[in-house]
Write a protein that holds these residues in place. Sequence first.
Motif, PDB file in Angstrom:
ATOM      1  N   ARG A 325       0.851  -1.193   0.000  1.00  0.00           N
ATOM      2  CA  ARG A 325       0.000   0.000   0.000  1.00  0.00           C
ATOM      3  C   ARG A 325       0.888   1.245   0.000  1.00  0.00           C
ATOM      4  NH1 ARG A 325      -1.817  -3.540   3.388  1.00  0.00           N
ATOM      5  NH2 ARG A 325      -1.318  -2.414   5.305  1.00  0.00           N
ATOM      6  N   THR A 326       0.845   1.959  -1.099  1.00  0.00           N
ATOM      7  CA  THR A 326       1.779   3.070  -1.302  1.00  0.00           C
ATOM      8  C   THR A 326       1.079   4.360  -1.724  1.00  0.00           C
ATOM      9  OG1 THR A 326       2.172   2.394  -3.600  1.00  0.00           O
ATOM     10  CG2 THR A 326       3.680   1.519  -1.943  1.00  0.00           C
ATOM     11  N   ASP A 327      -0.174   4.530  -1.342  1.00  0.00           N
ATOM     12  CA  ASP A 327      -0.900   5.745  -1.698  1.00  0.00           C
ATOM     13  C   ASP A 327      -0.483   6.886  -0.774  1.00  0.00           C
ATOM     14  OD1 ASP A 327      -2.358   4.509  -3.702  1.00  0.00           O
ATOM     15  OD2 ASP A 327      -3.946   3.885  -2.328  1.00  0.00           O
ATOM     16  N   GLY A 328       0.174   7.886  -1.361  1.00  0.00           N
ATOM     17  CA  GLY A 328       0.569   9.051  -0.577  1.00  0.00           C
ATOM     18  C   GLY A 328      -0.651   9.858  -0.160  1.00  0.00           C
ATOM     19  N   TYR A 329      -0.589  10.439   1.056  1.00  0.00           N
ATOM     20  CA  TYR A 329      -1.733  11.180   1.593  1.00  0.00           C
ATOM     21  C   TYR A 329      -1.335  12.537   2.160  1.00  0.00           C
ATOM     22  CZ  TYR A 329      -6.006   8.416   1.273  1.00  0.00           C
ATOM     23  OH  TYR A 329      -7.146   7.803   0.810  1.00  0.00           O
ATOM     24  N   VAL A 330      -0.132  13.021   1.803  1.00  0.00           N
ATOM     25  CA  VAL A 330       0.329  14.304   2.321  1.00  0.00           C
ATOM     26  C   VAL A 330       0.687  15.231   1.169  1.00  0.00           C
ATOM     27  CG1 VAL A 330       1.937  15.491   3.874  1.00  0.00           C
ATOM     28  CG2 VAL A 330       1.338  13.111   4.296  1.00  0.00           C
ATOM     29  N   ALA A 331       0.132  16.447   1.199  1.00  0.00           N
ATOM     30  CA  ALA A 331       0.539  17.495   0.265  1.00  0.00           C
ATOM     31  C   ALA A 331       1.457  18.468   1.001  1.00  0.00           C
ATOM     32  CB  ALA A 331      -0.675  18.229  -0.285  1.00  0.00           C
ATOM     33  N   LYS A 332       2.250  19.186   0.236  1.00  0.00           N
ATOM     34  CA  LYS A 332       3.193  20.136   0.836  1.00  0.00           C
ATOM     35  C   LYS A 332       2.923  21.527   0.300  1.00  0.00           C
ATOM     36  CE  LYS A 332       6.443  21.315   3.491  1.00  0.00           C
ATOM     37  NZ  LYS A 332       7.871  21.295   3.205  1.00  0.00           N
ATOM     38  N   LEU A 333       2.686  22.469   1.212  1.00  0.00           N
ATOM     39  CA  LEU A 333       2.483  23.867   0.839  1.00  0.00           C
ATOM     40  C   LEU A 333       3.691  24.683   1.242  1.00  0.00           C
ATOM     41  CD1 LEU A 333       0.446  26.103  -0.184  1.00  0.00           C
ATOM     42  CD2 LEU A 333      -0.009  26.504   2.256  1.00  0.00           C
ATOM     43  N   HIS A 334       4.226  25.454   0.297  1.00  0.00           N
ATOM     44  CA  HIS A 334       5.289  26.414   0.570  1.00  0.00           C
ATOM     45  C   HIS A 334       4.765  27.814   0.284  1.00  0.00           C
ATOM     46  CE1 HIS A 334       8.127  22.921  -0.604  1.00  0.00           C
ATOM     47  NE2 HIS A 334       7.971  22.946   0.703  1.00  0.00           N
ATOM     48  N   LEU A 335       4.941  28.723   1.227  1.00  0.00           N
ATOM     49  CA  LEU A 335       4.573  30.120   1.031  1.00  0.00           C
ATOM     50  C   LEU A 335       5.807  31.002   1.157  1.00  0.00           C
ATOM     51  CD1 LEU A 335       1.288  30.478   3.130  1.00  0.00           C
ATOM     52  CD2 LEU A 335       1.492  30.001   0.681  1.00  0.00           C
ATOM     53  N   ALA A 336       6.043  31.830   0.165  1.00  0.00           N
ATOM     54  CA  ALA A 336       7.052  32.887   0.259  1.00  0.00           C
ATOM     55  C   ALA A 336       6.346  34.113   0.821  1.00  0.00           C
ATOM     56  CB  ALA A 336       7.649  33.171  -1.109  1.00  0.00           C
ATOM     57  N   LEU A 337       6.794  34.605   1.978  1.00  0.00           N
ATOM     58  CA  LEU A 337       6.107  35.676   2.687  1.00  0.00           C
ATOM     59  C   LEU A 337       6.948  36.949   2.718  1.00  0.00           C
ATOM     60  CD1 LEU A 337       4.781  33.633   5.761  1.00  0.00           C
ATOM     61  CD2 LEU A 337       3.588  34.125   3.620  1.00  0.00           C
ATOM     62  N   SER A 338       6.272  38.093   2.674  1.00  0.00           N
ATOM     63  CA  SER A 338       6.962  39.386   2.677  1.00  0.00           C
ATOM     64  C   SER A 338       7.492  39.749   4.054  1.00  0.00           C
ATOM     65  CB  SER A 338       6.018  40.488   2.195  1.00  0.00           C
ATOM     66  OG  SER A 338       4.878  40.578   3.039  1.00  0.00           O
ATOM     67  N   GLY A 339       6.993  39.096   5.091  1.00  0.00           N
ATOM     68  CA  GLY A 339       7.447  39.372   6.448  1.00  0.00           C
ATOM     69  C   GLY A 339       7.176  38.195   7.350  1.00  0.00           C
ATOM     70  N   GLU A 340       7.508  38.345   8.615  1.00  0.00           N
ATOM     71  CA  GLU A 340       7.306  37.264   9.574  1.00  0.00           C
ATOM     72  C   GLU A 340       5.819  37.080   9.846  1.00  0.00           C
ATOM     73  OE1 GLU A 340       8.385  36.248  14.245  1.00  0.00           O
ATOM     74  OE2 GLU A 340       9.675  37.625  13.110  1.00  0.00           O
ATOM     75  N   PRO A 341       5.302  35.856   9.721  1.00  0.00           N
ATOM     76  CA  PRO A 341       3.871  35.652   9.959  1.00  0.00           C
ATOM     77  C   PRO A 341       3.526  35.789  11.442  1.00  0.00           C
ATOM     78  CG  PRO A 341       4.951  33.542   9.642  1.00  0.00           C
ATOM     79  CD  PRO A 341       5.985  34.600   9.370  1.00  0.00           C
ATOM     80  N   THR A 342       2.362  36.332  11.721  1.00  0.00           N
ATOM     81  CA  THR A 342       1.900  36.527  13.090  1.00  0.00           C
ATOM     82  C   THR A 342       0.670  35.662  13.335  1.00  0.00           C
ATOM     83  OG1 THR A 342       2.700  38.808  13.094  1.00  0.00           O
ATOM     84  CG2 THR A 342       1.102  38.206  14.785  1.00  0.00           C
ATOM     85  N   PHE A 343       0.774  34.770  14.303  1.00  0.00           N
ATOM     86  CA  PHE A 343      -0.341  33.900  14.670  1.00  0.00           C
ATOM     87  C   PHE A 343      -0.975  34.428  15.952  1.00  0.00           C
ATOM     88  CE2 PHE A 343       1.858  31.324  11.673  1.00  0.00           C
ATOM     89  CZ  PHE A 343       0.957  30.390  11.185  1.00  0.00           C
ATOM     90  N   GLY A 462       3.807   8.688  -4.291  1.00  0.00           N
ATOM     91  CA  GLY A 462       4.140   9.877  -3.526  1.00  0.00           C
ATOM     92  C   GLY A 462       4.092   9.642  -2.030  1.00  0.00           C
ATOM     93  N   HIS A 463       4.312   8.368  -1.624  1.00  0.00           N
ATOM     94  CA  HIS A 463       4.197   7.996  -0.211  1.00  0.00           C
ATOM     95  C   HIS A 463       5.493   8.330   0.521  1.00  0.00           C
ATOM     96  CE1 HIS A 463       3.290   5.792   3.416  1.00  0.00           C
ATOM     97  NE2 HIS A 463       2.111   5.429   2.941  1.00  0.00           N
ATOM     98  N   TRP A 464       5.372   9.116   1.590  1.00  0.00           N
ATOM     99  CA  TRP A 464       6.534   9.505   2.391  1.00  0.00           C
ATOM    100  C   TRP A 464       7.375   8.314   2.827  1.00  0.00           C
ATOM    101  CZ3 TRP A 464       5.688  13.506   6.811  1.00  0.00           C
ATOM    102  CH2 TRP A 464       5.423  14.758   6.267  1.00  0.00           C
ATOM    103  N   HIS A 465       6.706   7.272   3.286  1.00  0.00           N
ATOM    104  CA  HIS A 465       7.405   6.142   3.902  1.00  0.00           C
ATOM    105  C   HIS A 465       7.614   4.984   2.931  1.00  0.00           C
ATOM    106  CE1 HIS A 465       6.719   8.427   7.476  1.00  0.00           C
ATOM    107  NE2 HIS A 465       5.418   8.210   7.479  1.00  0.00           N
ATOM    108  N   HIS A 466       7.339   5.213   1.644  1.00  0.00           N
ATOM    109  CA  HIS A 466       7.506   4.224   0.576  1.00  0.00           C
ATOM    110  C   HIS A 466       6.491   3.091   0.649  1.00  0.00           C
ATOM    111  CE1 HIS A 466      11.949   5.381  -0.475  1.00  0.00           C
ATOM    112  NE2 HIS A 466      11.131   6.416  -0.456  1.00  0.00           N
ATOM    113  N   SER A 467       5.909   2.856   1.794  1.00  0.00           N
ATOM    114  CA  SER A 467       4.770   1.951   1.953  1.00  0.00           C
ATOM    115  C   SER A 467       4.202   2.186   3.342  1.00  0.00           C
ATOM    116  CB  SER A 467       5.162   0.476   1.761  1.00  0.00           C
ATOM    117  OG  SER A 467       6.022   0.042   2.786  1.00  0.00           O
ATOM    118  N   GLU A 468       2.969   1.758   3.558  1.00  0.00           N
ATOM    119  CA  GLU A 468       2.298   2.026   4.820  1.00  0.00           C
ATOM    120  C   GLU A 468       3.066   1.452   6.009  1.00  0.00           C
ATOM    121  OE1 GLU A 468      -0.874   3.580   5.913  1.00  0.00           O
ATOM    122  OE2 GLU A 468      -0.132   4.615   4.141  1.00  0.00           O
ATOM    123  N   PHE A 469       3.048   2.219   7.093  1.00  0.00           N
ATOM    124  CA  PHE A 469       3.624   1.779   8.357  1.00  0.00           C
ATOM    125  C   PHE A 469       2.509   1.055   9.109  1.00  0.00           C
ATOM    126  CE2 PHE A 469       5.572   2.071  12.503  1.00  0.00           C
ATOM    127  CZ  PHE A 469       6.932   2.163  12.258  1.00  0.00           C
TER     128      PHE A 469
END
Length: 520
Positions: A325-343, A462-469
């Motif tokens: 079972r090798t179905d990847g389930y994680v997407a990766k988001l990258h944001l280039a930001l103009s300043g430090e994000p405030t949470f 696209g599985h991070w671990h190459h197969s299910e853990f």
Amino acid sequence: MQNYDTIIIGAGHNGLICAAYLAKSGQRVLVLEASGQLGGLAASREFHPGFKASVAHSVSHFSAKVAQDLNLASHGFDVAAKPMPTIGLNSTGDHVVIKGHQVTGVSAKDAQQFGDYRRFIQRFVELLKPFWLKTMPRIGNNSLPELMTFAQLGLKMRLLGKEDMGEFMRIATLPARDLMDENFDNDILKAALSWDGLIGSKMAPRSPNATILALLYQMSGEHAGAHAIPPGGIEALVNAIASAATAAGAEIKTHSPVARITTVVDKTLCDGFGALAANGVELESGETITATRVISATDPKRTFIDLLGVENLEIEFTNRIKRLRTDGYVAKLHLALSGEPTFTGLEQANGRMIIAPKLDAIEFAYDDAKYGGLPENPVMEIVVPSLHNGSQAPAGQHVLSAHVMYVPNQLKGGWNDEAKAVLTERVINTLASYAPDIRQQIIHSELLTPADLEKTHLVSGGHWHHSEFSADQLLMMRPTYQAAQYSTPMAGLYLCSAGSHPGGGLMGAAGHNAAKEVLK
């Protein structure tokens, strides 16, 4: 024609670690990498001018033994990187903050129970920890050293005592939700503590089948599962391993995709009758390179089906590999930001932040994905790596990096620009609930789906671990029997990737163990 003792396919961290150990032993080693970057999913690359990120954005359980054996400190890796707190975000700003054996933002009862829980869980972490860096014995016809490994595990379990041994057997395949509900009341705390047992897998809080074992595995590092971003970022770790390998004499070639693993009839096998054995590789350029052995740091499906070919394997073994079972389930988001994000509610976003308001939020996102849909309300893990490594963004600007669960590799209707735009918008909307100014700070965004990871990193599904853990793909069954001790049914062919024992993540154990197996 060039000839080596060992050819390693793939310059992910496990492949590089394996190369370093073998080269230190005196072998002539060649590492072949299809892309232009080293590190596999940990490779850093520029996703927008001046902004860099990697898919793997933090370290939690990298092996201290590997770091010491390869003297990675002398190659620029800071093994004492300070761990980050894990922060379960609350849209009101009343966050749950986990640091070591303490938690804040919860009731006095949960805070007291957390210390007891960590001590309880740590006993089982210590039980399994030595075996992540060992070859797990095959089932049946064991040698004396293999029997001793089983005996060592049995003794360590016996020393837990009757009550704790019973508890370990009970929780080993328990759904994460059950363990959390038994111990805590706070929803955000329960979701945050479950995260490391689920990330990268096709399992949810209600799924039985080793999510707790995955959690124990993730907690096997020096900081008991706390994540860190080393000075210089993940790139510093990859560069240090590569430097250790080349210093020991290994050669590394990038832009060298392997088309197939070549074989030859070895007359010394099968009592002189001869049998096929791996004897090198053919590159996509047409160049052929020979070696005494080939070690694959790519995933098992790609290794056996794409590179070796099913015509060279028994059908029963091939079928088991195809069923991984090798179905990847994680997407990766990258944001280039103009300043430090405030949470909201945080002085600085310098921790590992998790957006998962409760366990049901994770479960519902999983339900969306398992039917091929996009999560309506994404759950995610966020870091701002540029706060720890200024080289990842221009001065005064920052990178936000998020692992978004659950996003299916096989999206209903297929992946296209419209589907990616929809998901990106949902993720940014979710972020904005916790960081209200984030949208105005975005210079550029990049979303990598599991399908993108499969294409760019050549990892099945696209599985991070190459197969299910999962229980049937762990320990002496990882990736399957006949290939779980790093050697394979094809003489001269070995595995050293995340698809081997003990599994994925930036640990390095598979590369370490495979090298030790070759050097026996």
